[in-house]
Motif scaffolding. Structure first.
Motif, PDB file in Angstrom:
ATOM      1  N   ARG A  32     -46.211  41.251  39.785  1.00 33.82           N
ATOM      2  CA  ARG A  32     -45.018  40.548  40.257  1.00 33.82           C
ATOM      3  C   ARG A  32     -45.405  39.439  41.226  1.00 33.82           C
ATOM      4  NH1 ARG A  32     -41.639  42.104  44.692  1.00 33.82           N
ATOM      5  NH2 ARG A  32     -42.569  44.182  44.699  1.00 33.82           N
ATOM      6  N   ALA A  33     -46.488  39.667  41.991  1.00 37.43           N
ATOM      7  CA  ALA A  33     -46.950  38.666  42.954  1.00 37.43           C
ATOM      8  C   ALA A  33     -47.824  37.594  42.307  1.00 37.43           C
ATOM      9  CB  ALA A  33     -47.726  39.361  44.067  1.00 37.43           C
ATOM     10  N   GLY A  34     -48.005  37.672  40.980  1.00 37.46           N
ATOM     11  CA  GLY A  34     -48.820  36.681  40.285  1.00 37.46           C
ATOM     12  C   GLY A  34     -50.301  36.937  40.367  1.00 37.46           C
ATOM     13  N   LEU A  35     -50.693  38.161  40.735  1.00 35.81           N
ATOM     14  CA  LEU A  35     -52.110  38.497  40.858  1.00 35.81           C
ATOM     15  C   LEU A  35     -52.630  39.088  39.552  1.00 35.81           C
ATOM     16  CD1 LEU A  35     -51.973  40.178  44.388  1.00 35.81           C
ATOM     17  CD2 LEU A  35     -52.403  37.769  43.823  1.00 35.81           C
ATOM     18  N   ALA A  36     -53.949  39.118  39.417  1.00 35.48           N
ATOM     19  CA  ALA A  36     -54.575  39.655  38.201  1.00 35.48           C
ATOM     20  C   ALA A  36     -55.654  40.654  38.586  1.00 35.48           C
ATOM     21  CB  ALA A  36     -55.161  38.527  37.362  1.00 35.48           C
ATOM     22  N   PRO A  37     -55.256  41.831  39.082  1.00 38.17           N
ATOM     23  CA  PRO A  37     -56.250  42.844  39.451  1.00 38.17           C
ATOM     24  C   PRO A  37     -56.825  43.520  38.209  1.00 38.17           C
ATOM     25  CG  PRO A  37     -54.060  43.741  39.696  1.00 38.17           C
ATOM     26  CD  PRO A  37     -53.878  42.293  39.306  1.00 38.17           C
ATOM     27  N   PRO A  38     -57.925  44.248  38.356  1.00 36.04           N
ATOM     28  CA  PRO A  38     -58.513  44.926  37.194  1.00 36.04           C
ATOM     29  C   PRO A  38     -57.646  46.088  36.720  1.00 36.04           C
ATOM     30  CG  PRO A  38     -59.666  45.547  39.203  1.00 36.04           C
ATOM     31  CD  PRO A  38     -58.729  44.448  39.577  1.00 36.04           C
ATOM     32  N   PHE A  39     -57.600  46.286  35.411  1.00 29.40           N
ATOM     33  CA  PHE A  39     -56.923  47.437  34.815  1.00 29.40           C
ATOM     34  C   PHE A  39     -57.411  47.560  33.391  1.00 29.40           C
ATOM     35  CE2 PHE A  39     -54.353  43.929  33.404  1.00 29.40           C
ATOM     36  CZ  PHE A  39     -53.933  44.292  32.139  1.00 29.40           C
ATOM     37  N   SER A  40     -57.148  48.694  32.768  1.00 29.95           N
ATOM     38  CA  SER A  40     -57.502  48.858  31.363  1.00 29.95           C
ATOM     39  C   SER A  40     -56.490  49.739  30.653  1.00 29.95           C
ATOM     40  CB  SER A  40     -58.916  49.431  31.222  1.00 29.95           C
ATOM     41  OG  SER A  40     -59.281  49.507  29.861  1.00 29.95           O
ATOM     42  N   GLY A  96     -53.735  56.221  33.593  1.00 29.76           N
ATOM     43  CA  GLY A  96     -54.304  57.135  34.575  1.00 29.76           C
ATOM     44  C   GLY A  96     -55.564  57.826  34.120  1.00 29.76           C
ATOM     45  N   ASN A  97     -56.248  57.243  33.121  1.00 26.87           N
ATOM     46  CA  ASN A  97     -57.414  57.904  32.542  1.00 26.87           C
ATOM     47  C   ASN A  97     -58.751  57.285  32.919  1.00 26.87           C
ATOM     48  OD1 ASN A  97     -55.828  59.754  31.138  1.00 26.87           O
ATOM     49  ND2 ASN A  97     -55.635  58.419  29.362  1.00 26.87           N
ATOM     50  N   CYS A  98     -58.799  55.971  33.146  1.00 25.78           N
ATOM     51  CA  CYS A  98     -60.109  55.310  33.140  1.00 25.78           C
ATOM     52  C   CYS A  98     -60.633  54.883  34.508  1.00 25.78           C
ATOM     53  CB  CYS A  98     -60.076  54.099  32.215  1.00 25.78           C
ATOM     54  SG  CYS A  98     -59.142  52.680  32.853  1.00 25.78           S
ATOM     55  N   ALA A  99     -59.787  54.783  35.532  1.00 24.86           N
ATOM     56  CA  ALA A  99     -60.191  54.398  36.889  1.00 24.86           C
ATOM     57  C   ALA A  99     -60.636  52.946  37.012  1.00 24.86           C
ATOM     58  CB  ALA A  99     -61.288  55.319  37.437  1.00 24.86           C
ATOM     59  N   THR A 100     -60.405  52.122  35.983  1.00 26.04           N
ATOM     60  CA  THR A 100     -60.735  50.701  36.092  1.00 26.04           C
ATOM     61  C   THR A 100     -59.925  50.032  37.195  1.00 26.04           C
ATOM     62  OG1 THR A 100     -61.270  50.613  33.740  1.00 26.04           O
ATOM     63  CG2 THR A 100     -60.814  48.521  34.813  1.00 26.04           C
ATOM     64  N   CYS A 101     -58.698  50.501  37.421  1.00 22.72           N
ATOM     65  CA  CYS A 101     -57.769  49.859  38.353  1.00 22.72           C
ATOM     66  C   CYS A 101     -57.864  50.421  39.765  1.00 22.72           C
ATOM     67  CB  CYS A 101     -56.337  50.015  37.835  1.00 22.72           C
ATOM     68  SG  CYS A 101     -55.756  51.743  37.842  1.00 22.72           S
ATOM     69  N   ILE A 102     -58.896  51.171  40.074  1.00 24.38           N
ATOM     70  CA  ILE A 102     -58.983  51.894  41.340  1.00 24.38           C
ATOM     71  C   ILE A 102     -58.944  50.958  42.547  1.00 24.38           C
ATOM     72  CG2 ILE A 102     -61.513  51.856  41.412  1.00 24.38           C
ATOM     73  CD1 ILE A 102     -61.381  54.737  42.454  1.00 24.38           C
ATOM     74  N   ALA A 103     -58.287  51.420  43.601  1.00 25.03           N
ATOM     75  CA  ALA A 103     -58.271  50.737  44.885  1.00 25.03           C
ATOM     76  C   ALA A 103     -58.119  51.804  45.957  1.00 25.03           C
ATOM     77  CB  ALA A 103     -57.140  49.711  44.951  1.00 25.03           C
ATOM     78  N   GLN A 104     -58.266  51.394  47.235  1.00 24.92           N
ATOM     79  CA  GLN A 104     -58.212  52.352  48.336  1.00 24.92           C
ATOM     80  C   GLN A 104     -57.030  52.066  49.243  1.00 24.92           C
ATOM     81  OE1 GLN A 104     -61.672  52.458  50.944  1.00 24.92           O
ATOM     82  NE2 GLN A 104     -61.456  54.678  51.184  1.00 24.92           N
ATOM     83  N   VAL A 105     -56.256  53.094  49.522  1.00 24.12           N
ATOM     84  CA  VAL A 105     -55.147  52.981  50.465  1.00 24.12           C
ATOM     85  C   VAL A 105     -55.726  53.097  51.872  1.00 24.12           C
ATOM     86  CG1 VAL A 105     -52.989  54.001  51.275  1.00 24.12           C
ATOM     87  CG2 VAL A 105     -53.513  53.966  48.826  1.00 24.12           C
TER      88      VAL A 105
END
Length: 337
Positions: free
Chosen positions: A275-283, A287-296
C-alpha cells in the motif's frame, strides 16, 4: 538467529527434460537440506520457490524441478534461457514439508507408520524427495497417488517406476489420469487411504485438489496432525481498498529507509508495504517459505499462519510479513538488508 536468509550463487551442472513443460535443474550447491524442502530463486527482479526432487539420502547432487506455468515470469525465463554452466541465486533450503522429527531417514528408531502421499501435477516434486528418503533410510512403506491431466504430463514416471522395482512390497505408485478417469473424488481418496488412518499423509498440488483430499481424509478419521500440506499460493484475500484505518502507526524499515503509515484493519505487514508503494521480498504468501521475514523491533505482532519459523526465532521478534499483523498501537518492522 541461526537461519541464513541470504542468496548464494549456484551453478547449473545439468538440465533434465522431465516432460514437455517440466525440467529438473541439477545444481552445484553443497547445501545441507532435508527431503521435502525447497529453495527460493531470485530472478527477473522477483522471487520464486521451487521444491527439491533430490534426496540427501540417495542423491549426490541437489536438484530442483520447475514446471513451465503459462504466463509465469520466472518459470518461462528458466525454461527459455538457462543452460548448463549458468549461475542462479538461491537461498539455502528451507521448509517444513518433511518427514517428522525422529522419523526422518537415518533415525535410530524404526517407525512402521506408512507414508501416504497425494499429489497433483508438479506436486510430485517434494513427494519424490520424501519417498526416496523414507525408502532408503527407514523401513516405512510408502504409497503415492499421483494425479495428472494425461499421460504426457506425468513427471518422474521412470524414477517412480524404478522405486517400485527397487522396493517391492514397500513402494506403491498409482497414476490417476484425468482424461481417462475424471478428477480425483473423495471416494477414491478414502479408498487409497484404506485402513492406514495412522499413516502420515502428505499433500501437494493445486489448491482445490488438496482441499478435496484433506477434507476426505478428515472425514475418513485421519487426525489433523497426521496431515501435512505444502502450499505455494496466496491463502488469504487481500483487504479491500476501503478497509478502515485504525488507531496506531506501522513503521517499515526496508534497505535502511524508514516508512511510517497508519495501521489498517486486517492488513498484513506485506500488504501494508505494498500500500505504501514498497517492494519487500516475498514468495509463497502462505507462511511456508520465510522469504518475507522481518524483525519486530517495537510493539507486538501475531501471525495467521506459521510453517517456517521456530519458537526461538519468534521469541527474537522474527515474523513472516505475509502473515503478520500488528497487535500494538505502534509497531516497527525491520527487513534484513
Amino acid at each position: 538467529m541461526g537461519r541464513d536468509h541470504g542468496f548464494h550463487p549456484v551453478r547449473i551442472t545439468r538440465i533434465i527434460q522431465e516432460t514437455p513443460d517440466t525440467r529438473t535443474y541439477v545444481l552445484d550447491a553443497p547445501f545441507p537440506y532435508r527431503a521435502g524442502q525447497f529453495v527460493t530463486i531470485k530472478a527477473c527482479g522477483t522471487l520464486r520457490s521451487y521444491s527439491m526432487s533430490s534426496s540427501p539420502e540417495t542423491d549426490a547432487e541437489l536438484m530442483t524441478t520447475v514446471k513451465r506455468v503459462p504466463g509465469g515470469l520466472v518459470s518461462n525465463w528458466m525454461h527459455d534461457h538457462l543452460a548448463p554452466g549458468d549461475v542462479l541465486e538461491t537461498t539455502l533450503p528451507a521448509g517444513v514439508f518433511c518427514l517428522r522429527e525422529g522419523e526422518q531417514a537415518g533415525s535410530a528408531h524404526e517407525f512402521a507408520a506408512p507414508v501416504v502421499a497425494f499429489c497433483g501435477g508438479s506436486g510430485i516434486t517434494p513427494v519424490l524427495s520424501l519417498a526416496k528418503s523414507a525408502l532408503a533410510g527407514t523401513g516405512r512403506p510408502v504409497r503415492v497417488l499421483s494425479a495428472n491431466r494425461d499421460a504426457t504430463a506425468v513427471i518422474f514416471a521412470s524414477a517412480l517406476g524404478e522405486l517400485e522395482r527397487r522396493y517391492p512390497g514397500r513402494f506403491e505408485i498409482r497414476h490417476h489420469l484425468d482424461d481417462w478417469e475424471g478428477f480425483v473424488t473423495a471416494d477414491q481418496v478414502r479408498e487409497f487411504a484404506g485402513g492406514d488412518t495412522e499413516a502420515d499423509f502428505y499433500l501437494c498440488g493445486p489448491a482445490p485438489f488438496m482441499e478435496l483430499v484433506e477434507n476426505a481424509l478428515l472425514a475418513h478419521g485421519v487426525a489433523p496432525e497426521r496431515i501435512f500440506v505444502e502450499r505455494f499460493a496466496q491463502t488469504a484475500d487481500p483487504p479491500p481498498e476501503d478497509a478502515p484505518e485504525q488507531e496506531g502507526t506501522l513503521t517499515l524499515v526496508l534497505s535502511g529507509r524508514r516508512h511510517t503509515l497508519a495501521q489498517r484493519s486486517g492488513e498484513t505487514f506485506l500488504e501494508s508495504a505494498r500500500r505504501a508503494g514498497l517492494a519487500p521480498p516475498f514468495s509463497c504468501e502462505a507462511g511456508n517459505c520465510a522469504t518475507c521475514i522481518a524483525q519486530v523491533t517495537e510493539g507486538e505482532a501475531k501471525m495467521r499462519v506459521n510453517n517456517a519459523l521456530d519458537e526461538d526465532e519468534i521469541a527474537e521478534g522474527w515474523v513472516l510479513t505475509c502473515q503478520g499483523e500488528p497487535t500494538a498501537p505502534h509497531v516497527t518492522v525491520v527487513y534484513e538488508d
